[in-house]
Write an enzyme that holds these catalytic residues in place. Structure first.
Site, PDB file in Angstrom:
ATOM      1  N   HIS A  71       0.907  -1.336  -0.226  1.00  0.00           N
ATOM      2  CA  HIS A  71       0.228   0.132   0.101  1.00  0.00           C
ATOM      3  C   HIS A  71       0.702   1.318  -0.099  1.00  0.00           C
ATOM      4  O   HIS A  71       0.249   2.276  -0.026  1.00  0.00           O
ATOM      5  CB  HIS A  71      -0.970   0.051   1.150  1.00  0.00           C
ATOM      6  CG  HIS A  71      -2.360   0.527   0.852  1.00  0.00           C
ATOM      7  ND1 HIS A  71      -2.374   1.764  -0.049  1.00  0.00           N
ATOM      8  CD2 HIS A  71      -3.584   0.347   1.239  1.00  0.00           C
ATOM      9  CE1 HIS A  71      -3.597   2.040  -0.132  1.00  0.00           C
ATOM     10  NE2 HIS A  71      -4.150   1.478   0.776  1.00  0.00           N
ATOM     11  N   ASP A 107      -2.727   1.968  -4.791  1.00  0.00           N
ATOM     12  CA  ASP A 107      -3.684   2.067  -3.893  1.00  0.00           C
ATOM     13  C   ASP A 107      -4.705   1.447  -4.374  1.00  0.00           C
ATOM     14  O   ASP A 107      -4.808   0.610  -5.459  1.00  0.00           O
ATOM     15  CB  ASP A 107      -4.136   3.533  -4.182  1.00  0.00           C
ATOM     16  CG  ASP A 107      -4.215   3.982  -5.513  1.00  0.00           C
ATOM     17  OD1 ASP A 107      -3.902   5.368  -5.766  1.00  0.00           O
ATOM     18  OD2 ASP A 107      -4.579   3.295  -6.572  1.00  0.00           O
TER      19      ASP A 107
END
Lengths: 246, 487
Positions: free
Chosen positions: B457, B461
């Site tokens: 992450h 995204d």
């Protein structure tokens, strides 16, 4: 990658720039020098003049002799020699191990694009050849964080100049004890100077984002006192080597 | 020993690593041995209670970052050590020493340049593997040093051996007829190995550290009775220990057993800890595989080459590569220190494989330039090599994204952990026939595969991964779209 192009730059100046960039710059560089000015002999970092040169003729004709900072063999360069140098960070080429052979392979794959369909180009031991005739010699230096791979291409050469070089004791196996003229060939028989340089730049462009760079910018930016190790050998040193070699 | 078996079972459940036998030793600084390994964090399917357990093939050399930290030997380096001239390239047997950068008595840091050598065409800076003090320089500039020969002796910090051993360096340990240094002997003792049984690969059959490690690793694997030889693809993982056998044995034996983690297991602790720092998110999707099944059947029926078996995987791999063309961020590697993402040009897709020797993740290079047929052949080649334990270092390094076909064994899907330094990993569950509801309300049956994409992450995204997955799903559900991009 910063691209610097020269024409007729003295080889000592080129080597000084390369050494400085290798030791002090954190960027990637490609340097192309389209011929140097005067015929000059360039030996590798540990070359022994007595073994590699016909010192008497060299002294008599006052041919300059340089000891460069990279390894490798001895060449005599002149306006017919085209130089291409890559100075890279270890991460610059993905998946490339920073050792001699992988770098050699990488460079040969780059030049394969340049010589596609032309002559029988390949990397033979550490030389660039057409068939079994050498037209490009390589040398490297690998440091903790970077490496340099530079090549001198024999676009053209003067037969008389080759006479200053002895047959080297350490020679690649494929040379098979051939004399200079039977061993090397001229790139000019295959390609024009500008075509070669343009294609090389294009090949580099497939792997890097190239930005043109002016020499003046480096000199201005240099803040550290960098003293290159590449230098001319003095007459005294050559004479002493000749005596010691006897 | 039950305890050992228990642990073995647990380790098995968290995945066995596979060791490539003839490679250089554990964490070694970059300038030396040609690095043959890349660090893989393999799909781990975490049980709901979590602590994802990862599979790792340790060793290093990747562009992105942490090999330097991995280079810290996890093995004791005590007393005075011989620092050899390590391999600097294939076929290079010796180098000329050009100059020293240090003097006897100097303190040096890890990775500090020690000297410069020349081999053929290259001058190479040799950097220090250890932090310590230069005890003795064994060569002068101009001398020729053979690969493997000692360059210098260093007094390495963290002495754990009393001085009396240090003093005995001169007698090159001929006890028992095996040549080796005190450091290596200690290592053997620590692993419970009789050094005389180890085949030495150094000069004069000297036993080196890497020989001990290799022997230890092979011993580990060979002695594991719970190894099941599964030849199919996929993760031999289960979320928790399953066998009732184990619990029966446990009930007969109540004592604790301490098993020291060493070698690969020990490295796994380090690398897993690093992987644990990566903030993951998981994206789950269902993919209709009816068209895929038809395509595979068609390939098989019209197969003109004998000996080739068509499976789903090559089509999935090629579709993945197509989707990566549009979303190159998913095929990247992240450099934490410089906060840079390197968008990798090649799609080197890693495929997790379970072999009798453990779990391994070879990758198919340059999938973007390969046809489905070529991928099928390459996959088959890698599978065969994996089964024979003959994968080369090049086969298992340089991957840019990993596919884990856990579905070959079972399971709906898992929650895989990214294989650093990659940024995405895809676990594919079993294709199951499930009821679907059509637009007009009719129920029909479809072959559905559930996939779970694990992603870093810091780099990716949700939207990017979702779009990427949609693209991949499109190619799988409508394979005719692959032809649009055919060159």
């Amino acid at each position: 990658m910063n691209l610097m192009r020269f024409k007729g730059l003295p080889i000592l100046k080129q080597l000084h720039i390369e050494e400085q960039l290798l030791r002090t710059s954190s960027e990637n560089w490609c340097i192309i020098n389209d011929g140097t000015n005067d015929p000059t002999i360039v030996m590798g970092v540990s070359g022994k003049p007595a073994e590699l040169l016909e010192i008497e003729s060299v002294l008599r004709d006052q041919v300059p002799v340089i000891r460069r900072f990279t390894g490798g063999g001895t060449v005599i360069v002149d306006p017919g020699t085209i130089f291409v140098t890559f100075i890279c960070n270890k991460e610059a080429v993905p998946d490339l191990q920073p050792y001699p052979r992988p770098i050699m392979s990488w460079s040969s794959s780059l030049y394969s694009k340049v010589f596609q369909g032309i002559g029988d180009f390949h990397l033979r031991e550490n030389d660039y050849v057409f068939g079994n005739h050498k037209f490009g010699g390589n040398a490297q230096s690998i440091t903790k964080t970077k490496w340099i791979h530079h090549t001198s291409f024999l676009w053209d050469f003067d037969v008389r100049n080759m006479a200053y070089l002895k047959l080297p004791k350490r020679a690649p196996a494929y040379r098979s004890a051939r004399g200079h003229l039977d061993f090397i060939c001229r790139l000019k028989d295959y390609m024009s100077r500008s075509t070669f340089i343009d294609k090389t730049v294009e090949a580099a462009r497939t792997q890097f984002l190239l930005r043109s760079f002016e020499l003046g910018t480096i000199e201005n930016c240099s803040e550290t006192e960098f003293r290159p190790s590449t230098r001319f050998l003095t007459n005294e040193e050559l004479e002493a080597a000749a005596v010691a070699g006897q | 020993m039950i305890g050992r078996r228990l642990l073995q079972k647990r380790v098995w459940n968290s995945g066995r690593r596979w060791i490539f036998p003839s490679s250089p030793p554990s964490p070694v600084p970059a300038e030396y041995c040609k690095r043959h390994f890349s660090t893989h964090v393999l799909a781990a399917f975490s049980s709901p209670s979590d602590n994802p357990i990862n599979l790792k093939i340790p060793y290093t050399e990747n562009k992105c970052k942490f090999f330097s930290s991995n280079a810290v030997a996890d093995l004791p380096t005590n007393g005075i050590v011989d620092v050899p001239l390590a391999q600097t390239g294939e076929g290079i047997a010796e180098c000329e020493l050009l100059k020293w950068f240090v003097h006897e008595g100097d303190e040096v840091d890890e990775f500090q340049p020690l000297c410069e050598v020349q081999s053929d065409k290259a001058t190479i800076e040799i950097t220090s593997r250890y932090k310590g003090r230069v005890a003795q320089l064994l060569h002068v500039p101009g001398s020729i040093v053979k690969v493997g020969e000692t360059l210098l002796k260093m007094d390495v910090e963290e002495n754990r051996i009393p001085p009396v051993v240090l003093g005995n360096l001169e007698n090159e340990k001929h006890t028992g007829g095996v040549l080796s240094t005190p450091v290596v002997r200690n290592l053997a003792k620590e692993h419970g190995i009789n050094i005389n049984e180890v085949q030495g690969s150094g000069t004069d059959s000297r036993v080196l550290k890497e020989d001990i490690l290799k022997y230890a690793a092979q011993k580990d694997i060979l002695e594991d009775p719970s190894f099941t030889a599964t030849a199919d693809l996929g993760e031999p993982l289960h979320g928790e220990m399953s066998s009732s056998q184990v619990s029966a044995e446990v009930s007969e034996h109540y004592e604790d057993t301490i098993v020291r983690l060493r070698g690969f297991q020990r490295t796994m602790v380090k690398t897993m800890s690093m992987a644990a720092k990566v903030p993951h998110f998981h994206y789950v999707e269902e993919i209709d595989c009816d068209a895929l099944a038809e395509l595979k059947a068609s390939f098989q029926t019209n197969n003109s080459e004998p000996g080739i078996k068509f499976t789903f995987l090559p089509i999935l791999i090629k579709s993945l590569s197509m989707a990566l063309n549009k979303y190159p961020m998913v095929n990247s590697c992240f450099n934490e220190e410089s906060v840079e993402v390197i968008l990798r040009g090649s799609h080197n897709i890693g495929i997790a494989m379970a072999t009798p020797f453990g779990l391994v993740v070879p990758n198919i290079k340059n999938v973007q330039s390969l046809s489905i047929l070529e991928i099928t052949k390459e996959l088959s080649r890698l599978q065969q090599l994996a089964l024979d334990n003959k994968l080369s270092p090049d086969d298992i390094s340089g991957g840019t994204i990993t596919l884990s076909n856990i579905g070959a064994i079972g399971g709906k899907f898992g929650a895989p952990i990214v294989n650093l330094p990659e940024v995405a990993i895809i676990a594919m569950g079993r294709i199951q026939k499930l009821p679907r509801v059509a637009d007009d309300g009719d129920i029909y049956s479809a072959s559905i595969m559930t996939v779970n994409i694990g992603a870093d992450h810091r780099v990716l995204d949700g939207a990017t991964v979702a779009r990427f997955c949609n693209e991949w799903k499109r190619f799988i559900e409508k394979p005719e779209l692959l032809m649009l991009h055919m060159k």
